[in-house]
Design a protein around this motif. Structure first.
Motif, PDB file in Angstrom:
ATOM      1  N   THR A   3      20.991  54.182  61.464  1.00 47.15           N
ATOM      2  CA  THR A   3      20.805  55.204  62.487  1.00 47.15           C
ATOM      3  C   THR A   3      19.325  55.465  62.745  1.00 47.15           C
ATOM      4  N   ILE A   4      18.495  55.213  61.752  1.00 44.44           N
ATOM      5  CA  ILE A   4      17.056  55.422  61.884  1.00 44.44           C
ATOM      6  C   ILE A   4      16.378  54.064  61.751  1.00 44.44           C
ATOM      7  N   PRO A   5      15.520  53.686  62.705  1.00 43.01           N
ATOM      8  CA  PRO A   5      14.824  52.396  62.578  1.00 43.01           C
ATOM      9  C   PRO A   5      13.890  52.400  61.375  1.00 43.01           C
ATOM     10  N   PRO A   6      13.660  51.244  60.781  1.00 43.79           N
ATOM     11  CA  PRO A   6      12.794  51.206  59.592  1.00 43.79           C
ATOM     12  C   PRO A   6      11.339  51.452  59.978  1.00 43.79           C
ATOM     13  N   GLY A   7      10.619  52.061  59.060  1.00 43.24           N
ATOM     14  CA  GLY A   7       9.194  52.268  59.257  1.00 43.24           C
ATOM     15  C   GLY A   7       8.415  51.081  58.706  1.00 43.24           C
ATOM     16  N   THR A   8       7.134  51.016  59.049  1.00 41.79           N
ATOM     17  CA  THR A   8       6.323  49.889  58.574  1.00 41.79           C
ATOM     18  C   THR A   8       6.168  49.926  57.062  1.00 41.79           C
ATOM     19  N   LYS A   9       6.114  51.119  56.471  1.00 39.92           N
ATOM     20  CA  LYS A   9       6.007  51.204  55.010  1.00 39.92           C
ATOM     21  C   LYS A   9       7.256  50.654  54.341  1.00 39.92           C
ATOM     22  N   GLU A  10       8.408  50.971  54.896  1.00 40.09           N
ATOM     23  CA  GLU A  10       9.661  50.456  54.338  1.00 40.09           C
ATOM     24  C   GLU A  10       9.719  48.936  54.448  1.00 40.09           C
ATOM     25  N   ILE A  11       9.263  48.401  55.568  1.00 40.97           N
ATOM     26  CA  ILE A  11       9.248  46.945  55.753  1.00 40.97           C
ATOM     27  C   ILE A  11       8.282  46.298  54.767  1.00 40.97           C
ATOM     28  N   ASP A  12       7.098  46.898  54.597  1.00 36.64           N
ATOM     29  CA  ASP A  12       6.114  46.347  53.663  1.00 36.64           C
ATOM     30  C   ASP A  12       6.625  46.371  52.224  1.00 36.64           C
ATOM     31  N   ASP A  13       7.279  47.471  51.850  1.00 35.03           N
ATOM     32  CA  ASP A  13       7.815  47.567  50.486  1.00 35.03           C
ATOM     33  C   ASP A  13       8.891  46.516  50.236  1.00 35.03           C
ATOM     34  N   LEU A  14       9.783  46.359  51.204  1.00 36.29           N
ATOM     35  CA  LEU A  14      10.844  45.366  51.022  1.00 36.29           C
ATOM     36  C   LEU A  14      10.290  43.953  51.039  1.00 36.29           C
ATOM     37  N   GLU A  15       9.287  43.691  51.891  1.00 39.37           N
ATOM     38  CA  GLU A  15       8.678  42.362  51.927  1.00 39.37           C
ATOM     39  C   GLU A  15       7.996  42.046  50.603  1.00 39.37           C
ATOM     40  N   LYS A  16       7.352  43.035  50.004  1.00 39.70           N
ATOM     41  CA  LYS A  16       6.701  42.815  48.704  1.00 39.70           C
ATOM     42  C   LYS A  16       7.740  42.490  47.631  1.00 39.70           C
ATOM     43  N   LYS A  17       8.846  43.224  47.630  1.00 39.83           N
ATOM     44  CA  LYS A  17       9.901  42.963  46.642  1.00 39.83           C
ATOM     45  C   LYS A  17      10.520  41.580  46.842  1.00 39.83           C
ATOM     46  N   VAL A  18      10.776  41.224  48.092  1.00 37.48           N
ATOM     47  CA  VAL A  18      11.362  39.914  48.375  1.00 37.48           C
ATOM     48  C   VAL A  18      10.393  38.808  47.994  1.00 37.48           C
ATOM     49  N   ASN A  19       9.101  38.978  48.299  1.00 39.14           N
ATOM     50  CA  ASN A  19       8.114  37.958  47.950  1.00 39.14           C
ATOM     51  C   ASN A  19       7.961  37.817  46.435  1.00 39.14           C
ATOM     52  N   ASP A  20       8.023  38.931  45.708  1.00 44.08           N
ATOM     53  CA  ASP A  20       7.987  38.846  44.242  1.00 44.08           C
ATOM     54  C   ASP A  20       9.174  38.061  43.707  1.00 44.08           C
ATOM     55  N   PHE A  21      10.335  38.272  44.320  1.00 44.12           N
ATOM     56  CA  PHE A  21      11.528  37.532  43.912  1.00 44.12           C
ATOM     57  C   PHE A  21      11.412  36.059  44.274  1.00 44.12           C
ATOM     58  N   LEU A  22      10.908  35.779  45.481  1.00 50.35           N
ATOM     59  CA  LEU A  22      10.831  34.404  45.942  1.00 50.35           C
ATOM     60  C   LEU A  22       9.753  33.603  45.223  1.00 50.35           C
ATOM     61  N   ASP A  23       8.803  34.289  44.570  1.00 55.73           N
ATOM     62  CA  ASP A  23       7.764  33.575  43.828  1.00 55.73           C
ATOM     63  C   ASP A  23       8.343  32.755  42.685  1.00 55.73           C
ATOM     64  N   VAL A  24       9.438  33.207  42.109  1.00 58.87           N
ATOM     65  CA  VAL A  24      10.028  32.495  40.976  1.00 58.87           C
ATOM     66  C   VAL A  24      11.181  31.585  41.384  1.00 58.87           C
ATOM     67  N   MET A  25      11.480  31.547  42.671  1.00 59.64           N
ATOM     68  CA  MET A  25      12.573  30.720  43.163  1.00 59.64           C
ATOM     69  C   MET A  25      12.041  29.412  43.755  1.00 59.64           C
ATOM     70  N   PRO A  26      12.863  28.359  43.716  1.00 60.15           N
ATOM     71  CA  PRO A  26      12.429  27.051  44.231  1.00 60.15           C
ATOM     72  C   PRO A  26      12.559  26.947  45.751  1.00 60.15           C
ATOM     73  N   LEU A  27      11.620  27.563  46.476  1.00 58.44           N
ATOM     74  CA  LEU A  27      11.616  27.484  47.929  1.00 58.44           C
ATOM     75  C   LEU A  27      10.415  26.691  48.403  1.00 58.44           C
ATOM     76  N   SER A  28      10.606  25.965  49.496  1.00 62.41           N
ATOM     77  CA  SER A  28       9.490  25.208  50.060  1.00 62.41           C
ATOM     78  C   SER A  28       8.578  26.152  50.842  1.00 62.41           C
ATOM     79  N   GLN A  29       7.386  25.674  51.125  1.00 62.89           N
ATOM     80  CA  GLN A  29       6.404  26.493  51.833  1.00 62.89           C
ATOM     81  C   GLN A  29       6.877  26.815  53.252  1.00 62.89           C
ATOM     82  N   SER A  30       7.544  25.870  53.895  1.00 68.79           N
ATOM     83  CA  SER A  30       8.015  26.124  55.260  1.00 68.79           C
ATOM     84  C   SER A  30       9.075  27.231  55.281  1.00 68.79           C
TER      85      SER A  30
END
Length: 147
Positions: free
Chosen positions: A89-116
């Motif tokens: 009901t409420i669009p996400p704020g930039t802080k919420e997006i940044d926090d989630l992106e940081k968490k996802v990137n921390d998770f993806l650092d240990v996963m076998p993903l290609s650079q692309s």
């Protein structure tokens, strides 16, 4: 069929038969005999279903990395789609997006993903961030027009 498998089937069948007999004893009102047969049944079933060590080394590291890869992509996709106002009901704020992106990137650092794939996920977060900024800018214009 090996001797171990035959023994497991015999123990399993014995466990099922003694469990049925324990149920019969309970229905007849002989609680002590029913409990004794039930404990024997549990013993048979425990030995029948015991886990044995795998003696052959498996080459499942490729399967594991593929499963981890698929899981990482799924989690990143779920995180992005959860912020795309689907069911929100409420669009996400930039802080919420940044926090989630940081968490996802921390998770993806240990996963076998290609650079692309990492770049694609980052691009999705950037698109979402830009859309949020445009929406916030539009709301700011509407507020200033009301004044």
């Amino acid at each position: 069929m090996t001797l171990d498998r035959i023994l497991r089937w015999v123990l399993f069948c014995a466990g099922i038969i003694t469990a049925i007999f324990a149920g019969y004893m309970f229905s007849e009102g002989k609680i002590d005999w029913g409990a004794a047969w039930l404990s024997v049944s549990v013993g048979f079933l425990c030995f029948a279903t015991r886990v044995k060590a795998d003696k052959t080394p498996s080459s499942s590291s490729d399967d594991d990395s593929k499963e981890l890869h698929d899981m990482a992509v799924l989690i990143a996709d779920t995180a992005i789609s959860s912020l795309k106002n689907i069911g929100r009901t409420i669009p996400p704020g930039t802080k919420e997006i940044d926090d989630l992106e940081k968490k996802v990137n921390d998770f993806l650092d240990v996963m076998p993903l290609s650079q692309s794939e990492r770049e694609n996920i980052s691009d999705e977060f950037d698109r979402l961030r830009n859309r949020t900024r445009r929406n916030e800018g539009g709301r700011a214009l509407l507020r200033s027009a009301r004044l």
